[in-house]
Write a protein that holds these residues in place. Structure first.
Motif, short mmCIF file in Angstrom:
data_model
loop_
_atom_site.label_atom_id
_atom_site.label_comp_id
_atom_site.label_asym_id
_atom_site.label_seq_id
_atom_site.Cartn_x
_atom_site.Cartn_y
_atom_site.Cartn_z
N LEU A 1 -78.23 32.42 40.04
CA LEU A 1 -78.97 33.16 41.06
C LEU A 1 -77.99 33.45 42.19
CD1 LEU A 1 -82.25 31.02 41.10
CD2 LEU A 1 -81.78 33.08 39.77
N ALA A 2 -77.79 34.72 42.44
CA ALA A 2 -76.80 35.11 43.45
C ALA A 2 -77.50 35.85 44.58
CB ALA A 2 -75.72 35.97 42.81
N ASP A 3 -77.42 35.30 45.78
CA ASP A 3 -78.09 35.91 46.93
C ASP A 3 -77.05 36.70 47.74
OD1 ASP A 3 -79.78 36.60 48.94
OD2 ASP A 3 -80.31 34.56 49.53
N GLU A 4 -77.07 38.00 47.56
CA GLU A 4 -76.11 38.90 48.21
C GLU A 4 -74.67 38.37 48.12
OE1 GLU A 4 -77.28 40.85 51.79
OE2 GLU A 4 -79.29 39.98 51.68
N PRO A 5 -74.16 38.19 46.93
CA PRO A 5 -72.84 37.56 46.77
C PRO A 5 -71.70 38.40 47.33
CG PRO A 5 -73.60 38.43 44.66
CD PRO A 5 -74.74 38.56 45.62
N THR A 6 -71.94 39.68 47.49
CA THR A 6 -70.85 40.53 48.01
C THR A 6 -71.13 40.98 49.44
OG1 THR A 6 -71.92 42.49 47.11
CG2 THR A 6 -70.30 41.41 45.70
N GLY A 7 -72.19 40.46 49.99
CA GLY A 7 -72.65 40.90 51.32
C GLY A 7 -71.63 40.71 52.42
N ASN A 8 -70.83 39.66 52.35
CA ASN A 8 -69.86 39.39 53.41
C ASN A 8 -68.45 39.86 53.06
OD1 ASN A 8 -71.82 38.22 54.90
ND2 ASN A 8 -71.02 36.13 54.81
N ILE B 1 -79.53 25.82 36.54
CA ILE B 1 -79.36 26.91 37.51
C ILE B 1 -78.09 26.74 38.35
CG2 ILE B 1 -80.46 28.19 39.42
CD1 ILE B 1 -83.14 26.91 38.49
N GLY B 2 -77.37 27.87 38.50
CA GLY B 2 -76.23 27.88 39.41
C GLY B 2 -76.52 28.84 40.54
N PHE B 3 -76.05 28.49 41.74
CA PHE B 3 -76.35 29.34 42.91
C PHE B 3 -75.07 29.91 43.52
CE2 PHE B 3 -79.91 26.42 42.66
CZ PHE B 3 -81.00 27.20 42.98
N VAL B 4 -75.17 31.18 43.91
CA VAL B 4 -74.08 31.79 44.69
C VAL B 4 -74.74 32.39 45.93
CG1 VAL B 4 -72.23 33.51 44.71
CG2 VAL B 4 -72.81 32.35 42.57
N PHE B 5 -74.22 32.01 47.11
CA PHE B 5 -74.85 32.46 48.34
C PHE B 5 -73.96 33.47 49.06
CE2 PHE B 5 -76.04 28.04 47.55
CZ PHE B 5 -77.43 28.14 47.48
N GLN B 6 -74.61 34.26 49.90
CA GLN B 6 -73.88 35.28 50.66
C GLN B 6 -72.78 34.65 51.53
OE1 GLN B 6 -76.35 37.63 53.24
NE2 GLN B 6 -74.65 38.82 54.03
N SER B 7 -73.13 33.53 52.18
CA SER B 7 -72.13 32.90 53.07
C SER B 7 -71.45 31.71 52.40
CB SER B 7 -72.77 32.51 54.39
OG SER B 7 -73.97 31.83 54.15
N TYR B 8 -71.36 31.76 51.12
CA TYR B 8 -70.61 30.81 50.25
C TYR B 8 -71.17 29.37 50.27
CZ TYR B 8 -67.55 34.45 52.23
OH TYR B 8 -67.07 35.60 52.76
N SER C 1 -59.44 33.14 51.86
CA SER C 1 -60.08 34.37 52.32
C SER C 1 -61.55 34.38 51.89
CB SER C 1 -59.38 35.57 51.69
OG SER C 1 -59.65 35.59 50.30
N GLY C 2 -62.34 35.31 52.41
CA GLY C 2 -63.75 35.39 52.04
C GLY C 2 -63.96 35.57 50.55
N GLY C 3 -63.15 36.45 49.95
CA GLY C 3 -63.28 36.70 48.51
C GLY C 3 -62.95 35.44 47.70
N GLN C 4 -61.92 34.73 48.16
CA GLN C 4 -61.55 33.49 47.47
C GLN C 4 -62.66 32.44 47.60
OE1 GLN C 4 -57.80 33.00 49.50
NE2 GLN C 4 -56.62 33.45 47.64
N CYS C 5 -63.24 32.38 48.80
CA CYS C 5 -64.34 31.42 49.01
C CYS C 5 -65.49 31.73 48.05
CB CYS C 5 -64.84 31.49 50.44
SG CYS C 5 -63.79 30.62 51.59
N GLN C 6 -65.79 33.04 47.91
CA GLN C 6 -66.91 33.38 47.04
C GLN C 6 -66.57 33.06 45.58
OE1 GLN C 6 -69.88 33.23 47.09
NE2 GLN C 6 -70.67 35.14 47.98
N ARG C 7 -65.30 33.22 45.22
CA ARG C 7 -64.91 32.86 43.85
C ARG C 7 -65.03 31.35 43.63
NH1 ARG C 7 -59.44 35.46 42.17
NH2 ARG C 7 -59.01 35.94 44.35
N VAL C 8 -64.71 30.57 44.68
CA VAL C 8 -64.89 29.11 44.59
C VAL C 8 -66.39 28.81 44.39
CG1 VAL C 8 -64.70 26.90 45.81
CG2 VAL C 8 -62.87 28.59 46.00
N ALA C 9 -67.22 29.54 45.16
CA ALA C 9 -68.67 29.33 45.03
C ALA C 9 -69.15 29.67 43.62
CB ALA C 9 -69.40 30.18 46.07
#
Lengths: 221, 388
Positions: free
Chosen positions: A164-171, A85-92, A143-151
C-alpha cells in the motif's frame, strides 16, 4: 485479495460528525495495480489505512486474502500486517536514528527472524532498489528519492503479497518519482505483488491497471 | 531485538546521556541514603549489652552538701531502698551512664599498645542491676576494695583492640595518669550511646564502697509506676532536703536518645527522597516528551507489525538498558567505598546499600517508563503516522 463491503468511516467529535468514507465497495484482485485518486481530503489516505488495517471502519467489512478480519485482536492484526502488507508513505517515515540496514530490518524484527537472516534479507531488498552500497548510511545522509527507495526496501523485505503506497512520489521530483514508479511496476509485474497506490499524479495513475476515484468520501468511478 | 535496542540507544547517545547521568546521580544519592540507613539499622539490631526496661536512673545533685554528709545521706537512701518491695536491685555510678550526655574518654596502654576507651565508674551491684553479660572472669566484689592492684573490667571490643585474640584476663593496663589496673573480667560490648551507636572500647572502674555517687540506678518491678516514683522521690527529698533529685525512666531516655539521633538521618533521608523524586519527575517528563517526539516511529513500527505490547516493551526496554548502563557506572563508584575503606562502615552495609539502590532505581525507572510507554503503545497507528 482485498475486499471492502459497504465501508463507512465517520470521525465524530462532540459537535461535529465528519464522514470520511461513505459506503465504499471495492475489490482489488491479486496481482492488480490499483491507483486511487481524488482531491485532498476526499478520504484516499483513510481508505488506504483501512485497507492496511491501520484504522477500523465505522461500518462495513474488510477482508484480505479471504480472511474476514472482524474481531481480530491487536496482536492478530499486527501479525497479519507484518506478514501480508507492506507500506510506503509519502514522507518515507524512516527512523533517522537507525542506519538504512536497520530501518529495512524492522518488519523482520517482529517475525523473530535471526539477526543473520535479517541482514541477508535486508541486503537483498536494498539490492532490489539499488541501494546496497548505502546500507551503513543514516536516512539524513540520503536524498529524497533514496529515502523512498529505502522505504520500498522496508516494505518488500518481508515479501508481503500487498503493498500500500500513500503518495509515494508526492515529495519527489519527476525524475525520482519516475524511478520509484518503475520499482513499483517491477514489483507488480515480476513478483505479482498487489499494489494499491494513492496518487495525485494522473500520469503515474495511468500506469496502474485501474484507477478508482474518490470525491467527498464516496467512490465516483 | 536487544541488539536493535542497543543500536537505537547508541545512535541516540546525545539525547540519552542526560537521562544516563540523571539516573546515575539518583543512584548515588540513594546509595548514600541507604548506606546511612543500613549503617544505623545494623546498630539497632545489635544487643546493647545492658537492659533498660524497668530501669530507673536517679540523678542526685547534692549541691553544697559536704562530702561526709553526702555519704551518710546516701547510706540512709540505701537503707530505705531495701525496704521497698518494688525495687529488685540498685546500684551507684558516676555521671557516665547509658543514654546520658556525659562521657569520660581516657587512654590506656600496655607495653606494646595503647588504645582509647570510655571509662565508667560503677559499684559492685551495677553489673546485675544493669543486666549486663559477662564473657570471662568476674565483676567487682567487696574484696577488690583492698586489692593491691586496682581492678578493671573491660568490654570485648577493648580486649580485642588491646590484646587481639589473647584473653585480657589477668593482664595489666596503665590508665592515662599512670595508674595500673588489672583486668579481672570481660563483659559484652556496652553500647551506652544507645541503639544507633556502634560498639566502643569501654573500661569499667570500681567505685569505692561508700563513695558519694551522683547517679543511682534502680531495677524495679514492672508493676512499679508513677505513684511509686512519686513516693520514692518524696522519701528521698525528705532524707536530702537540699538536694536536687530527678528520676528518669531509662526506656524514656532511650526513646529520647533514638529521636535525637534519628533527626539528622530523617533530614538526610527526606533530602535524598526529594532529590530522587525530582529525578523521577524529570525521567517521567523526559520520557513523556521523548514519546511525543517519536510518534512517527511508533506509527511506523505499528504499521510494520509491532503489537501494542511490543511497543511498550521497547520503550521500557530502552529505559532498562539505560538504567543498567547508569547502574554499572554507579556500582563502579559505589564499590570503591568498601574497597578503599573510605569510612568506617562494614562491607555488608555497603553491599546492602548497593543492592537496595539498584532495586529502587529499577523500580523507579519501570514506574516512570511504564505509563508513557503504555501511552505510546495505545497510540493509534493511523493517528501516529498522520501527526508527523
Amino acid at each position: 485479495m482485498i475486499a471492502l463491503q459497504n465501508v463507512n468511516k465517520v470521525y465524530q467529535t462532540k459537535s461535529i460528525e465528519t464522514v470520511a468514507l461513505n459506503r465504499i465497495n471495492l475489490e482489488v484482485a491479486g496481482g492488480e495495480f490499483l491507483a486511487i485518486m481524488g482531491p485532498s481530503g476526499c478520504g484516499k489516505s483513510t481508505l488506504l489505512n483501512i485497507m492496511g488495517l491501520l484504522d477500523e471502519p465505522t461500518d462495513g467489512a474488510v477482508s484480505i486474502n479471504a480472511s474476514d478480519l472482524k474481531g481480530y485482536s491487536d496482536k492478530q492484526l499486527a501479525r497479519f500486517r507484518n506478514k501480508h502488507i507492506g507500506f510506503v508513505f509519502q514522507s518515507y517515515h524512516l527512523i533517522n536514528d537507525l542506519q538504512v540496514m536497520d530501518n529495512v530490518e524492522i518488519p523482520l524484527l517482529y517475525r523473530r527472524v535471526s539477526g543473520k537472516e535479517r541482514r541477508q534479507l535486508a541486503a537483498e531488498a536494498l539490492s532490489r532498489v539499488g541501494l546496497r552500497n548505502r546500507m551503513e548510511h543514516f536516512p539524513t545522509q540520503l536524498s529524497g528519492g533514496q529515502c523512498q527507495r529505502v522505504a520500498i526496501a522496508r516494505a518488500i523485505v518481508g515479501q508481503p503479497s500487498i503493498i500500500l503506497a500513500d503518495e509515494p512520489t508526492g515529495n519527489l521530483d519527476s525524475v525520482m518519482g519516475a524511478e520509484i514508479m518503475e520499482i513499483l511496476l517491477q514489483l507488480n509485474q515480476e513478483n505479482g505483488t498487489t499494489i494499491v497506490m494513492v496518487t495525485h499524479d494522473e500520469t503515474m495513475a495511468r500506469q496502474a491497471h485501474r484507477i478508482v476515484r474518490l470525491f467527498d468520501g464516496s467512490q465516483v468511478m | 531485538m536487544i541488539r536493535h535496542l542497543f543500536k537505537l540507544i547508541w545512535n541516540q547517545k546525545r539525547k540519552n546521556l542526560g537521562i544516563l547521568f540523571e539516573i546515575l546521580f539518583s543512584y548515588m544519592v540513594l546509595f548514600a541514603v541507604f548506606t546511612f540507613g543500613f549503617f544505623y539499622l545494623r546498630f539497632y539490631l545489635q544487643p546493647l549489652g545492658f537492659e533498660y526496661k524497668d530501669r530507673w536512673a536517679v540523678f542526685l545533685n547534692w549541691n553544697d552538701t559536704p562530702g561526709e554528709d553526702v555519704e551518710t545521706i546516701q547510706q540512709a537512701m540505701v537503707d530505705q531502698l531495701k525496704g521497698h518491695v518494688e525495687i529488685e536491685r540498685f546500684a551507684f555510678s558516676n555521671e557516665v551512664m547509658p543514654f546520658a550526655n556525659y562521657i569520660n574518654f581516657t587512654g590506656f596502654k600496655t607495653e606494646e599498645k595503647s588504645e582509647g576507651a570510655y571509662v565508667f565508674t560503677a559499684d559492685d551491684r551495677y553489673f546485675q542491676t544493669m543486666g549486663m553479660h559477662l564473657q570471662e572472669g568476674r565483676w567487682f566484689e567487696e574484696e577488690d576494695e583492698s586489692a593491691p592492684v586496682l581492678p578493671a573490667v573491660v568490654t570485648r571490643s577493648f580486649g580485642k583492640a588491646m590484646f587481639g585474640t589473647d584473653s585480657p584476663l589477668g593482664k595489666s593496663i596503665i590508665e592515662g595518669d599512670n595508674t595500673q589496673r588489672k583486668i579481672i573480667g570481660v563483659v559484652d560490648d556496652f553500647r551506652f550511646g544507645g541503639d544507633l551507636e556502634g560498639r566502643n572500647n569501654s573500661v569499667f572502674l570500681r567505685m569505692a564502697t561508700r563513695q558519694p555517687a551522683p547517679r543511682m540506678l534502680l531495677k524495679v518491678k514492672s508493676s512499679a509506676g508513677a505513684a511509686f516514683e512519686a513516693k520514692l522521690l518524696k522519701d528521698f527529698q525528705r532524707l536530702a532536703p537540699g538536694w536536687s533529685i530527678e528520676i528518669k525512666y531509662m526506656e524514656e531516655m532511650r526513646r529520647t536518645n533514638i529521636r535525637q539521633r534519628l533527626i539528622p538521618l530523617i533530614a538526610f533521608g527526606i533530602i535524598g527522597l526529594f532529590l530522587v523524586f525530582n529525578v523521577a519527575l524529570g525521567l517521567f517528563g523526559v520520557l513523556w516528551q521523548n514519546i511525543g517526539k517519536r510518534r512517527e516511529e511508533i506509527g511506523v513500527r505499528r504499521a510494520m507489525g509491532s503489537t501494542q505490547k511490543e511497543i511498550a516493551s521497547q520503550f521500557i526496554g530502552e529505559m532498562t538498558v539505560l538504567a543498567t548502563l547508569s547502574l554499572l557506572l554507579g556500582v563502579f563508584f559505589a564499590v570503591q567505598f568498601p574497597l578503599l575503606h573510605v569510612f568506617k562502615v562494614a562491607t555488608e552495609v555497603y553491599i546492602a546499600a548497593i543492592l537496595a539502590g539498584m532495586l529502587v532505581i529499577y523500580s523507579l525507572v519501570f514506574l516512570c517508563s511504564f505509563f508513557p510507554s503504555l501511552q505510546a503503545a495505545r497510540m493509534h497507528p493511523a493517528v501516529a503516522l498522520r501527526d508527523e
